[in-house]
Write an enzyme that holds these catalytic residues in place. Structure first.
Site, PDB file in Angstrom:
ATOM      1  N   TYR A  99      -1.468  -0.120  10.635  1.00 17.40           N
ATOM      2  CA  TYR A  99      -1.408  -0.743   9.298  1.00 17.40           C
ATOM      3  C   TYR A  99      -0.357  -0.152   8.277  1.00 17.40           C
ATOM      4  O   TYR A  99       0.050  -0.969   7.434  1.00 17.40           O
ATOM      5  CB  TYR A  99      -2.886  -0.019   8.848  1.00 17.40           C
ATOM      6  N   SER A 136       0.806  -1.072  -0.032  1.00 20.57           N
ATOM      7  CA  SER A 136      -0.114  -0.043  -0.078  1.00 20.57           C
ATOM      8  C   SER A 136       1.103   1.408   0.078  1.00 20.57           C
ATOM      9  O   SER A 136       2.029   1.111   0.484  1.00 20.57           O
ATOM     10  CB  SER A 136      -0.773  -0.063   1.298  1.00 20.57           C
TER      11      SER A 136
END
Length: 277
Positions: free
Chosen positions: A152, A139
């Protein structure tokens, strides 16, 4: 062109979103696909669209090591070989660390980082025989730490580091290791939780699950170390990482832009990019 004829690919988180889009594209290009997810019903529904002789459904939690062992074993028993894995399954409990429980934070680490490492290690003996590939779904949050998503971001940064280090370890073996690092993707992972997603996330151009799947298949085919989308987002993330003060200065501008996009999404007026470049 069918680039993956008679090759077998394990795809985690494959019952919906990016995982399902990857499975559909690999299957369309000739591969046997192993669909992995926790919920059996959605898995079986997803599998109904594939040729029955080229699909295997495996219900399981990727954070459970014994279940990963069973996944690899059942794949070999069914197809006889293993040529690639796509580590796509992900977990994200949004918000600052102080409002999340220790179990939630640990779950993100287990699913996003520990599971891909463990599954890759279990698959490596077979990938080395076949000259296969590993593609990890990272990501842009792993390029620059994102406040409100500290754990995250940490897991995705760790997954990128694992990807690049393992690629170096295996550079003479014929096994390629790649990362695909998208910004926001128009799937339920984000769209079903709009109010919980930080406005700044939507300051980056959105993409689609099918566009991400195309990047995954391209990496599996050519071994490119990393593909990111949007390219401008990757550059901005790098600048933000190197110059945190600049990121803090830009944040209000980016959040205002993201808020406008979020409002447009609520009204159904915003369309994500279908480009992979």
């Amino acid at each position: 062109m069918q680039r993956f004829n008679d090759r077998t690919v394990i795809i985690t988180g494959a019952s919906e979103g990016v995982g399902l889009a990857c499975a559909e594209l690999f299957h369309a290009e000739g591969a046997n696909v192993v669909l992995v997810a926790r919920r059996l019903g959605p898995l079986q529904e997803a599998a109904s669209g594939f040729s029955s002789d080229r699909v295997l459904v495996h219900q399981g939690d990727v954070s459970e090591h014994l279940q990963l062992e069973g996944l690899v074993r059942s794949t070999i028993e069914r197809f006889g070989s293993l040529n690639g894995i796509v580590n796509n399954a992900g977990a994200h409990f949004r918000g600052s660390v102080e409002i999340r429980t220790a179990d939630e934070l640990s779950r993100m680490v287990d699913v996003n980082l520990r599971a891909p490492i463990a599954l890759t290690a279990l698959c490596l003996p077979y990938l080395l025989k076949s000259g296969g590939f590993v593609v990890n779904i990272a990501s842009l949050a792993g390029h620059a730490p994102l406040d409100g998503a500290a754990t995250y971001s940490a897991t995705k940064a760790g997954l990128r580091a694992f990807t690049f280090a393992l690629a170096e370890e295996l550079r003479e073996t014929g096994v390629t290791v790649s990362a695909v690092s998208p910004g926001p993707i128009a799937t339920d992972f984000i769209l079903s939780n709009l109010d919980e997603v930080d406005d700044i996330v939507f300051s980056q151009e959105m993409t689609t699950a099918s566009a991400v799947a195309s990047m995954v298949c391209d990496c599996a085919h050519d071994g490119t170390r990393e593909r990111s989308f949007p390219p401008s987002g990757a550059k901005l993330a790098l600048v933000s990482y190197l110059f945190p003060v600049l990121r803090r200065w830009l944040s209000p501008v980016l959040r205002r832009k993201g808020r406008r996009v979020k409002d447009a999404l609520r009204r159904g007026e915003h369309r994500p990019s279908t480009s992979k470049d």
